[in-house]
Design an enzyme around this catalytic site. Structure first.
Site: not given
Ligand code: C5P
Length: 402
Positions: A210, A273, A275, A279, A306-307, A323, A337
């Site tokens: 992205n 987070g 980053a 997805d 989802d880290i 974020f 969220k």
């Molecule tokens: O669900 P979404 O991608 O909108 O969430 C954004 C937040 O979740 C950001 O803080 C991003 O760093 C974290 N995130 C993550 N791992 C993922 C997707 C999003 O840590 N696979």
């Protein structure tokens, strides 16, 4: 009381039309209780009179390197030691170039070289000059050396051009230097930050990713470090120079990012987070380049972990901040969220349209906590990062004391 009360601020002014804003800057610093010493280059004096700055700062302006009278009082080394912070505003392309190669050819460049204090530059120049690879190279060198670059903003310029190169407004500059770094709001704490995009390979040359540049995450890492934290930065592929004094680990994929996070997260007090994690990843990565023989190509994708949510749901989870970039209903989705991922705080921004934050030096953030909402407005990523870190520190201490 302002963070700047009794701070020694050395304001450097170089030659550029934005020097007229430096008068307001000096006046506002004085209003906040700071002690201000102005140093001007010869070119700056063509734009604004030293007497104006003397009247506003209450101190004679310094402008000469080899001035026996001044050197017998506070010489260039003492000036550098006196300063708690050095702010050069405006910083011209010429001054930036001289600083980048370490020239000490006048009083201001010499003091910048001699001072142990943090140095901030607020560039101001024509947009062509700003965009030139030479200028960008020089700035990257200075940032890698630990100098903080504030702005510039984009917009109409005195020369009639429209583009990046306008000096940030005095208030934005003051916010940047008066952030938590002066206070050490995170002294002794360990902060882990993810930044940048991830890259999910389809084959050895192609992949899913992205537009994230990593600028927001790196700015948050720098602000947390300035606030006294020891910072672990886990970064996807970006072209930014590594910030000074920060342990950085480069990764490519979401799974690698998760592994790096899991390795160190139990030791950290705060996790942020930033980053833009991709997805979905291809179920299989082709070992060699996929040929374009077929008319259609189907790639099967699988959800990435989802880290952030995993960190927030750990037993003894750190204070967890996320974020969210949304194209519509940003605040509403942000609030959802915060709940679904189990976060302590989320920073939400609206993407799309002309003001997309991707790659830009500016952003617009609203912070959402379990009980409140704070609109930080539109500002440079450096300013927003300092404000965010200050909010995180305050909320972290509040949570730990209950
Ligand atoms: O669900 P979404 O991608 O909108 O969430 C954004 C937040 O979740 C950001 O803080 C991003 O760093 C974290 N995130 C993550 N791992 C993922 C997707 C999003 O840590 N696979």
């Amino acid at each position: 009381m302002s963070h700047l009360a009794d701070q020694h601020i050395l304001v450097g002014i170089t030659g550029g039309i934005a020097a007229y804003k430096s008068a307001e800057l000096v006046r506002r610093l004085g209003d906040q209780g700071a002690q201000v010493q102005v140093i001007m280059t010869d070119a700056a004096k063509a734009f604004i009179a030293p007497l104006t700055l003397q009247a506003l700062s209450g101190r004679p302006v310094r402008d000469t390197l080899l001035d026996p009278e001044a050197e017998s009082g506070m010489g260039h080394i003492e000036l550098g030691r006196w300063a708690d912070t050095v702010l050069v505003a405006p910083a011209s392309a010429d001054f930036i170039a001289r600083l980048a190669v370490g020239l000490a050819s006048d009083l201001l460049s010499t003091v910048c070289l001699a001072t142990p204090a943090p140095v901030y530059l607020a560039p101001a120049m024509n947009q062509e000059m700003w965009r030139k690879p030479t200028t960008q190279r020089n700035l990257a060198t200075l940032e890698a050396d630990g100098i903080t670059v504030l702005g510039p903003a984009s917009g109409m310029q005195a020369c009639g051009d429209d583009g990046p190169g306008r000096m940030l407004e005095p208030e934005q500059l003051i916010n940047s230097i008066s952030g938590p770094q002066v206070r050490g709001a995170l002294e002794g704490m360990r902060v882990m930050i993810t930044a940048g995009p991830t890259w999910e390979a389809l084959d050895p040359v192609r992949g899913l990713s992205n537009h994230s540049s990593g600028k927001m995450g790196y700015a948050v890492a720098t602000a947390a470090r300035s606030a006294g934290a020891s910072v672990d930065l886990i970064s996807g592929p970006v072209t930014l120079p590594p910030p000074r004094d920060i342990k950085i680990q480069k990764v490519q994929t979401a799974q690698q990012m998760l592994a790096a996070v899991e390795k160190g997260v139990s030791k950290c007090d705060i996790f942020i987070g930033v980053a833009a994690v991709v997805d979905y990843r291809p179920i299989q990565t082709a070992a060699s380049k996929i040929k374009k023989d077929a008319q259609t190509l189907t790639v099967e994708l699988v959800r990435n972990p989802d880290i952030l949510a995993q960190v927030a749901h750990r037993p003894n989870a750190p204070f967890t901040v996320g974020f969210a970039a949304e194209t519509d209903h940003a605040i509403e989705y942000g609030r959802q969220k915060l709940q679904s991922k189990g976060l302590d705080l989320i920073a939400v921004n609206q993407v799309g349209g002309e003001d997309s934050p991707f790659g830009s030096d500016n952003n617009q953030l609203t912070l959402i906590g379990p009980h409140d909402e704070v609109d930080l407005g539109l500002d440079s990523k450096a300013v927003l990062a300092a404000q965010l870190v200050e909010e995180i520190a305050r909320r972290y201490h509040e949570k730990s004391s209950t």
